[in-house]
Design an enzyme around this catalytic site. Structure first.
Site, PDB file in Angstrom:
ATOM      1  CB  SER A  12      -0.939  -0.009   1.211  1.00 50.45           C
ATOM      2  OG  SER A  12      -0.213  -0.253   2.414  1.00 50.45           O
ATOM      3  CD  GLU A  14       1.404   8.051   5.345  1.00 50.35           C
ATOM      4  OE1 GLU A  14       1.100   7.161   6.165  1.00 50.35           O
ATOM      5  OE2 GLU A  14       2.210   8.973   5.569  1.00 50.35           O
ATOM      6  CE1 TYR A  46      -9.115  14.288   9.936  1.00 50.24           C
ATOM      7  CE2 TYR A  46      -7.881  14.559  11.965  1.00 50.24           C
ATOM      8  CZ  TYR A  46      -9.052  14.690  11.254  1.00 50.24           C
ATOM      9  OH  TYR A  46     -10.166  15.220  11.859  1.00 50.24           O
ATOM     10  CB  ALA A  48      -1.096  18.484  14.138  1.00 51.70           C
ATOM     11  NE  ARG A 103      -1.025  11.100  21.002  1.00 51.56           N
ATOM     12  CZ  ARG A 103       0.026  11.554  21.685  1.00 51.56           C
ATOM     13  NH1 ARG A 103       0.145  11.300  22.971  1.00 51.56           N
ATOM     14  NH2 ARG A 103       0.966  12.238  21.073  1.00 51.56           N
ATOM     15  CG  ASP A 105       1.345  14.664  17.150  1.00 50.76           C
ATOM     16  OD1 ASP A 105       1.480  14.080  18.242  1.00 50.76           O
ATOM     17  OD2 ASP A 105       1.906  14.300  16.101  1.00 50.76           O
ATOM     18  CB  ALA A 121      -4.764   5.404  18.964  1.00 46.43           C
ATOM     19  CE  LYS A 163      -1.680   1.849  19.106  1.00 52.09           C
ATOM     20  NZ  LYS A 163      -0.828   2.786  18.305  1.00 52.09           N
ATOM     21  CD  GLN A 174       7.472   6.862  12.091  1.00 53.83           C
ATOM     22  OE1 GLN A 174       7.516   6.868  10.866  1.00 53.83           O
ATOM     23  NE2 GLN A 174       6.908   7.811  12.799  1.00 53.83           N
ATOM     24  CG  PHE A 214      10.521  13.754   8.052  1.00 55.31           C
ATOM     25  CD1 PHE A 214      10.105  15.047   8.335  1.00 55.31           C
ATOM     26  CD2 PHE A 214      10.230  13.238   6.795  1.00 55.31           C
ATOM     27  CE1 PHE A 214       9.418  15.806   7.402  1.00 55.31           C
ATOM     28  CE2 PHE A 214       9.540  13.974   5.853  1.00 55.31           C
ATOM     29  CZ  PHE A 214       9.141  15.267   6.157  1.00 55.31           C
ATOM     30  CG  HIS A 264       1.728   1.747   4.542  1.00 54.99           C
ATOM     31  ND1 HIS A 264       0.555   1.777   3.837  1.00 54.99           N
ATOM     32  CD2 HIS A 264       1.876   2.990   5.090  1.00 54.99           C
ATOM     33  CE1 HIS A 264      -0.008   2.975   3.957  1.00 54.99           C
ATOM     34  NE2 HIS A 264       0.783   3.731   4.695  1.00 54.99           N
TER      35      HIS A 264
END
Length: 285
Positions: A12, A14, A46, A48, A103, A105, A121, A163, A174, A214, A264
């Site tokens: 997949s 992003e 999405y 912060a 969750r 930021d 989350a 979760k 991550q 990052f 991903h």
């Protein structure tokens, strides 16, 4: 690794919502190029505190209009149940069946008092399950090198387990560059009774300065040997990207050979680096 996942591997991509008309036009070209290799789905980030909420919704709507399976990110920090309920209803109306529940930021400078009704989350996952039962496949985040705000790996693993217990179907990690960190995390999760697929997140290396920024922010380690090589290339972007490609290609091969249930790719709204990895891994075969 004691991985015995029997799920079909998933691959997949992003994306993040564009901020300008020019960015939007470019992204549509990128999506067309990425869609040509038929990934399982595209996820859309999405911002912060919901700062890209409209952009996320619009990007998701465009993807769905192209007939592409899409997984919107949905962050709970800064949101209330009515807002989340409305977003979920909108996504269901578009035929969305997968959500990446995070969750998130708060926007910088807002303090902690604006967190909203959801703190973590797992609360968002439980809310989605209560509202929609099995309507959505719920993805959650995982941190092989543990979340930078967690006091230690054991505590971070506890949060991850919550979760999953709340109703998550699978997880996306991550990004990282140490395969042993991923396999160690999966083994630790399995030892805690967590059986959902844990898909590695893959970040192509194209810009060292950006990657270092990052990584410092999210706690993803760039191995010292790789940092030294990347720093040494300076302005020689062609050599840097060739080296970065080989590093990430080797990582992907090790992950898949070791039993990872898919990959991903964090595309950064670029098609070239991800498609080159895709081709060299033979994923189109």
């Amino acid at each position: 690794m004691n991985a015995t996942d029997q799920h079909r591997p998933t691959f997949s991509f992003e994306l993040f919502p564009p901020k300008t008309p020019e960015g939007s036009a470019k992204l549509k070209t990128v999506i067309a190029e990425l869609a040509a290799v038929a990934p399982e789905f595209f996820s859309v980030t999405y911002g912060a505190g919901g700062s890209t909420r409209e952009g996320t919704f619009e990007t998701v709507a465009w993807l769905r209009g192209q007939g592409l399976d899409t997984a919107p990110h949905l962050a709970c920090i800064g949101s209330n149940p009515d807002e989340v309920r409305a977003l979920l209803a909108g996504y269901r109306a578009q035929g969305i069946h997968r959500i990446v529940a995070l969750r998130g930021d708060l926007p910088s400078g807002t303090g902690t008092g604006s967190a909203g009704a959801f703190r973590y989350a797992n609360e968002l996952v439980a809310f989605i399950r209560a509202e929609h039962a099995a309507d959505f496949h719920i993805e959650v985040a995982a941190y092989p090198e543990y979340h930078p705000q967690a006091p230690n790996p054991a505590r971070d693993l506890e949060h991850f387990k919550r979760k999953v217990q709340a109703g998550a179907d699978s997880a996306i990690t991550q990004y990282f560059y140490n395969a042993d960190a991923y396999f160690g995390f999966v083994d630790a999760a399995r030892a805690q009774g967590v059986e959902v697929p844990i898909v590695p997140g893959i970040m192509p290396i194209t810009n060292y300065t950006q990657l270092a920024r990052f990584s410092d922010a999210c706690g993803a380690e760039i191995p010292r040997w790789a940092r030294r090589r990347l720093e040494g290339y300076g302005d020689d972007l062609e050599s840097l990207r060739a080296f970065g490609h080989e590093v990430v290609l080797r990582l992907c091969r090790n992950l898949l050979d070791g039993g990872a249930p898919g990959l991903h790719f964090y595309t950064m709204n670029q098609s070239g680096p991800t498609l080159r990895l895709w081709a060299d891994l033979g994923l189109s075969a």
